[in-house]
Design a protein around this motif. Structure first.
Motif, PDB file in Angstrom:
ATOM      1  N   GLN A   1       8.966   4.194 -12.231  1.00 54.91           N
ATOM      2  CA  GLN A   1       9.357   2.953 -12.831  1.00 54.91           C
ATOM      3  C   GLN A   1       9.201   1.630 -11.721  1.00 54.91           C
ATOM      4  O   GLN A   1       8.592   0.635 -12.343  1.00 54.91           O
ATOM      5  CB  GLN A   1      10.968   3.115 -13.130  1.00 54.91           C
ATOM      6  N   ARG A   2       9.393   2.039 -10.402  1.00 54.83           N
ATOM      7  CA  ARG A   2       9.334   1.044  -9.715  1.00 54.83           C
ATOM      8  C   ARG A   2       7.856   0.411  -9.526  1.00 54.83           C
ATOM      9  O   ARG A   2       7.382  -0.510  -9.152  1.00 54.83           O
ATOM     10  CB  ARG A   2       9.728   1.149  -8.237  1.00 54.83           C
ATOM     11  N   ALA A   3       6.995   1.495  -9.575  1.00 53.40           N
ATOM     12  CA  ALA A   3       5.666   1.400  -9.345  1.00 53.40           C
ATOM     13  C   ALA A   3       4.954   0.578 -10.661  1.00 53.40           C
ATOM     14  O   ALA A   3       4.101  -0.371 -10.511  1.00 53.40           O
ATOM     15  CB  ALA A   3       4.842   2.776  -9.380  1.00 53.40           C
ATOM     16  N   VAL A   4       5.585   0.918 -12.001  1.00 48.34           N
ATOM     17  CA  VAL A   4       5.325   0.243 -13.118  1.00 48.34           C
ATOM     18  C   VAL A   4       5.817  -1.310 -12.969  1.00 48.34           C
ATOM     19  O   VAL A   4       5.124  -2.090 -13.198  1.00 48.34           O
ATOM     20  CB  VAL A   4       5.890   0.801 -14.350  1.00 48.34           C
ATOM     21  N   LEU A   5       6.940  -1.367 -12.462  1.00 52.43           N
ATOM     22  CA  LEU A   5       7.746  -2.807 -12.363  1.00 52.43           C
ATOM     23  C   LEU A   5       6.735  -3.657 -11.259  1.00 52.43           C
ATOM     24  O   LEU A   5       6.672  -4.863 -11.578  1.00 52.43           O
ATOM     25  CB  LEU A   5       9.012  -2.833 -12.029  1.00 52.43           C
ATOM     26  N   HIS A   6       6.225  -3.177 -10.542  1.00 53.40           N
ATOM     27  CA  HIS A   6       5.226  -3.874  -9.503  1.00 53.40           C
ATOM     28  C   HIS A   6       3.785  -3.795  -9.894  1.00 53.40           C
ATOM     29  O   HIS A   6       3.159  -4.447  -9.042  1.00 53.40           O
ATOM     30  CB  HIS A   6       5.383  -3.223  -7.931  1.00 53.40           C
ATOM     31  N   GLY A   7       3.519  -3.392 -10.897  1.00 51.84           N
ATOM     32  CA  GLY A   7       2.358  -3.630 -11.505  1.00 51.84           C
ATOM     33  C   GLY A   7       1.217  -2.558 -10.953  1.00 51.84           C
ATOM     34  O   GLY A   7       0.148  -2.839 -11.089  1.00 51.84           O
ATOM     35  N   ARG A   8       2.027  -1.515 -10.150  1.00 51.13           N
ATOM     36  CA  ARG A   8       0.800  -0.579  -9.820  1.00 51.13           C
ATOM     37  C   ARG A   8       0.323   0.354 -10.746  1.00 51.13           C
ATOM     38  O   ARG A   8      -0.714   0.815 -10.739  1.00 51.13           O
ATOM     39  CB  ARG A   8       1.590   0.200  -8.733  1.00 51.13           C
TER      40      ARG A   8
ATOM     41  N   ARG B   1       0.776  -1.308   0.024  1.00 51.16           N
ATOM     42  CA  ARG B   1       0.086  -0.146  -0.015  1.00 51.16           C
ATOM     43  C   ARG B   1       0.866   1.229  -0.163  1.00 51.16           C
ATOM     44  O   ARG B   1       0.840   2.226   0.773  1.00 51.16           O
ATOM     45  CB  ARG B   1      -0.898  -0.115   1.349  1.00 51.16           C
ATOM     46  N   SER B   2       1.446   1.495  -1.190  1.00 48.72           N
ATOM     47  CA  SER B   2       2.481   2.465  -1.319  1.00 48.72           C
ATOM     48  C   SER B   2       2.501   2.894  -2.660  1.00 48.72           C
ATOM     49  O   SER B   2       1.926   1.871  -3.515  1.00 48.72           O
ATOM     50  CB  SER B   2       3.952   2.414  -0.671  1.00 48.72           C
ATOM     51  N   PHE B   3       2.938   4.056  -3.202  1.00 40.78           N
ATOM     52  CA  PHE B   3       2.992   4.270  -4.576  1.00 40.78           C
ATOM     53  C   PHE B   3       3.863   3.479  -5.496  1.00 40.78           C
ATOM     54  O   PHE B   3       3.457   2.888  -6.505  1.00 40.78           O
ATOM     55  CB  PHE B   3       3.727   5.773  -4.799  1.00 40.78           C
ATOM     56  N   THR B   4       4.907   2.806  -4.813  1.00 43.15           N
ATOM     57  CA  THR B   4       5.783   1.861  -5.601  1.00 43.15           C
ATOM     58  C   THR B   4       5.370   0.290  -5.179  1.00 43.15           C
ATOM     59  O   THR B   4       5.968  -0.553  -5.977  1.00 43.15           O
ATOM     60  CB  THR B   4       7.251   1.945  -5.070  1.00 43.15           C
ATOM     61  N   ALA B   5       4.428   0.320  -4.425  1.00 47.94           N
ATOM     62  CA  ALA B   5       4.121  -1.218  -3.956  1.00 47.94           C
ATOM     63  C   ALA B   5       5.022  -1.875  -3.057  1.00 47.94           C
ATOM     64  O   ALA B   5       4.900  -3.111  -2.711  1.00 47.94           O
ATOM     65  CB  ALA B   5       3.585  -1.823  -4.909  1.00 47.94           C
TER      66      ALA B   5
END
Ligand code: GTP
Ligand code: MG
Length: 406
Positions: A68-75, A27-31
């Motif tokens: 980028q991290r948010a994208v990689l974690h599917g958020r 439950r954060s922006f980057t998951a």
């Protein structure tokens, strides 16, 4: 959320009074697990806290690393991530509205829709290839019609995208002309403030004057230049040199002349200096003192037309601006509701052209399974827009354009 002091562990010095926000994965922006310090906003305070956490083993984020991290974690999908960068960079309300559509998933939804429709056609053809005996023959006309309509819709999306790029990027427009024709007066009128000095002495403006305005949602950097004439004055000469540089760097040129004096040989000579590949609008100023009161374009010579305007009274201003935006390709911006960025436009355009090329299969009377190769390629291009089929280097390139910390 915890409250306390940020303390230098080496000497016990209190650096700031702060809040610490703990966000646990996912439950954060980057998951991922994230902690956020909320310290006092002053420059020195933030800098000292930053130095301290870095000395304790943290490191600065790379440009766009959070997203980028948010994208990689599917958020987030890639189109939403790009919309974040566009939202931050937006220079007008219209630009931010279009970015919000992307952030809300508008681009993703639309592209996935096209992809689904193409996958349907692919399934339709492949079912026939695999189980030929048991099913009715393929309805080639229906497939052709559907693909043609997808091509048309994709092309429209690309046209809209290229047009809306202007909303994001903005335009540089230079006011150019002989001395005393009213360039500075026009700049003041368009920017609704007394930005440039206006006098009846020719050669008043000597330096380049820039001002930011927004026209119909398009951010515009308006440049007022020194009037171009032959002069021995050293300062004016430098100013004129800068005018020429402004002509070279602008997206569009507004060539101003004095309607009372008429279109003179000197104006025509100046016109020749303007490169032919730059958008040009000729404007006849001081329409308030001109006998013909209509605001329709005035023919100077074939094929030259000028828009009449008065910097003093504002007459003709609206028609002149509409014409200017149209010529810059920014006339349709209000009607656009989905804006693909340059990367997305390129891919959508590649998808459209491979499909068009594929439609030739039908014309050439080749077996329909030939068409599946193009269909698959088009589906792949669309997948790259939403990031389902994207390489690491493309990802890096997208995020390197972000600002640090986003
Ligand atoms: N009647 C009338 N006068 C105008 C209009 N626009 C400008 N003027 C007058 O024309 C003169 C020159 O205006 P400027 O705006 O300084 O002209 P400019 O093109 O910037 O001149 P330089 O900086 O010297 O190149 C001033 O006296 C203005 O008041 C207009 O629309 N109508
Ligand atoms: Mg001036």
């Amino acid at each position: 959320m915890l409250y306390g002091y940020i303390v230098n562990p080496i000497n016990g010095e209190r650096i700031d009074e702060a809040l610490l926000l703990i966000m646990k994965a996912p439950r954060s922006f980057t998951a991922e697990d994230v902690i956020e310090f909320q310290c006092h906003g002053g420059l020195v305070c933030v800098q000292r806290v930053l130095e301290l956490v870095i000395s304790e083993g943290a490191r600065r984020a790379l440009p766009g690393e959070f997203t980028q991290r948010a994208v990689l974690h599917g958020r987030l999908d890639i189109t939403r991530a790009e919309a974040i960068s566009e939202l931050i960079g937006a220079r007008s309300r219209r630009a931010s509205q279009l970015a919000m559509v992307g952030l809300g998933g508008g681009v993703q939804k639309s592209i996935l829709g096209f992809r689904e429709r193409l996958l349907d056609q692919l399934a339709e053809i492949e079912a026939r290839v695999d189980f030929e005996e048991n099913i009715l023959p393929v309805d080639e006309c229906a497939i052709k019609r559907e693909v043609q309509s997808i091509v048309q819709e994709l092309i429209q999306l690309v046209v809209d995208g290229r047009c809306s790029a202007i909303v994001q990027r903005g335009l540089r427009i230079a006011l150019v002309g002989r001395p005393n024709v009213g360039k500075s007066s026009l700049l003041n009128r368009l920017s609704r403030r007394e930005r440039a000095i206006v006098t009846d002495i020719p050669g008043t403006t000597r330096d380049l004057i820039e001002t930011e305005i927004i026209l119909n949602g398009v951010p515009i950097t308006l440049l007022d230049t020194a009037g171009i004439q032959v002069t021995e004055d050293k300062v004016e000469k430098v100013g004129i040199e800068r005018s020429r540089e402004a002509i070279a760097s602008a997206d569009a040129i507004v060539l101003v002349f004095d309607l009372v004096e008429g279109w003179t040989l000197a104006d025509a000579i100046l016109l020749k200096e303007i490169p032919s590949d730059v958008t040009l609008l000729i404007v006849g100023n001081k329409a308030d003192r001109y006998s013909n009161k209509s605001h329709s374009p005035i023919q100077l010579s074939d094929p030259l037309w000028a828009m009449p305007v008065s910097a003093m009274t504002g007459e003709g201003e609206a028609s002149m601006l509409t014409e200017l935006l149209n010529r810059c390709g920014a006339g349709e911006i209000q009607e656009i509701n989905l804006a693909l960025n340059a990367r997305q436009c390129d891919l959508a355009s590649s998808a459209a052209s491979i499909l068009e090329q594929g439609l030739q299969t039908f014309e050439d009377g080749l077996p329909i399974d030939f068409f599946t190769i193009d269909l698959r390629q088009a589906i792949k291009f669309l997948g790259q827009i939403t990031g389902d089929d994207i390489s690491e280097s493309t990802l890096d390139r997208i995020f390197s354009r972000f600002c640090i910390g986003k």
